[in-house]
Design a protein around this motif. Structure first.
Motif, mmCIF file in Angstrom:
data_model
loop_
_atom_site.group_PDB
_atom_site.id
_atom_site.type_symbol
_atom_site.label_atom_id
_atom_site.label_comp_id
_atom_site.label_asym_id
_atom_site.label_seq_id
_atom_site.Cartn_x
_atom_site.Cartn_y
_atom_site.Cartn_z
ATOM 1 N N ILE A 110 4.485 -9.649 -21.920
ATOM 2 C CA ILE A 110 5.532 -9.189 -21.007
ATOM 3 C C ILE A 110 6.883 -9.091 -21.722
ATOM 4 N N MET A 111 6.912 -9.471 -22.993
ATOM 5 C CA MET A 111 8.155 -9.378 -23.763
ATOM 6 C C MET A 111 8.554 -7.909 -23.899
ATOM 7 N N PRO A 112 9.822 -7.604 -23.624
ATOM 8 C CA PRO A 112 10.257 -6.213 -23.758
ATOM 9 C C PRO A 112 10.228 -5.739 -25.207
ATOM 10 N N ALA A 113 10.076 -4.441 -25.359
ATOM 11 C CA ALA A 113 10.239 -3.802 -26.665
ATOM 12 C C ALA A 113 11.720 -3.492 -26.787
ATOM 13 N N PHE A 114 12.407 -4.178 -27.687
ATOM 14 C CA PHE A 114 13.857 -4.068 -27.772
ATOM 15 C C PHE A 114 14.336 -2.873 -28.580
ATOM 16 N N TYR A 115 13.437 -2.245 -29.369
ATOM 17 C CA TYR A 115 13.887 -1.113 -30.177
ATOM 18 C C TYR A 115 12.930 0.066 -30.034
ATOM 19 N N ILE A 116 12.803 0.540 -28.810
ATOM 20 C CA ILE A 116 12.137 1.807 -28.524
ATOM 21 C C ILE A 116 13.076 2.590 -27.612
ATOM 22 N N ASP A 117 12.953 3.900 -27.618
ATOM 23 C CA ASP A 117 13.829 4.701 -26.770
ATOM 24 C C ASP A 117 13.067 5.664 -25.865
ATOM 25 N N SER A 118 11.750 5.466 -25.770
ATOM 26 C CA SER A 118 10.930 6.276 -24.865
ATOM 27 C C SER A 118 9.641 5.521 -24.559
ATOM 28 N N GLY A 119 8.925 6.002 -23.539
ATOM 29 C CA GLY A 119 7.645 5.403 -23.195
ATOM 30 C C GLY A 119 7.759 4.172 -22.312
ATOM 31 N N TYR A 120 8.822 4.062 -21.552
ATOM 32 C CA TYR A 120 9.018 2.921 -20.671
ATOM 33 C C TYR A 120 9.656 3.403 -19.374
#
Length: 151
Positions: A110-120
């Motif tokens: 459940i940890m967020p992806a801190f360095y993505i900018d799409s797909g959420y």
């Protein structure tokens, strides 16, 4: 001067900007969840990383992780693993992979992806197309986490 002002304003309002030399989120190379190359080409700042780690509007790491190095901060989470000794349990490259996109390392996390900018899914349109943290903030947090040793 104009660019510095824009970057300052973006940072002040919580938006993350990718600097010209930074690896863009879509271009990060994961090898079995590990990201060997720096996202910025320069070392992280552990002092700033500690601030981002504690900041409830940036990393918000304390929402899930307890950290004995931050006794001045209240309400440490218990969902994620304790941060004590994390700098001995993981390498810098492994931590870069975990912080950038933990989903590449831990299935079902459940940890967020801190360095993505799409797909959420983003609750507010103004955050669409932006990563939670900048490349430098990721590197700063990694530098900070590497200071957390058991001894």
């Amino acid at each position: 001067m104009k660019r510095a002002l824009i970057l300052t304003l973006c940072t002040a309002f919580g938006a993350t900007a990718v600097a010209a030399g930074d690896v863009k989120p879509a271009d990060v190379v994961y090898e079995d969840g590990v990201v060997n190359a720096s996202l910025t080409g320069q070392a992280g700042d552990a002092t700033n990383g500690r601030k981002v780690f504690a900041n409830r509007k940036q990393g918000n790491c304390l929402a899930c992780h307890a950290n004995s190095d931050m006794p001045e901060e209240g309400f440490h989470g218990e969902v994620g693993p304790m941060m004590d000794g994390v700098g001995e349990r993981w390498t810098e490259a492994e931590l870069r992979g975990i912080v950038s996109n933990s989903k590449m390392v831990f299935e079902g996390t459940i940890m967020p992806a801190f360095y993505i900018d799409s797909g959420y899914e983003r609750p507010l349109d103004k955050f669409a197309g932006q990563s939670i943290l900048s490349a430098q903030q990721v590197e700063d947090i990694i530098a900070y986490l590497m200071t957390l040793k058991d001894s």
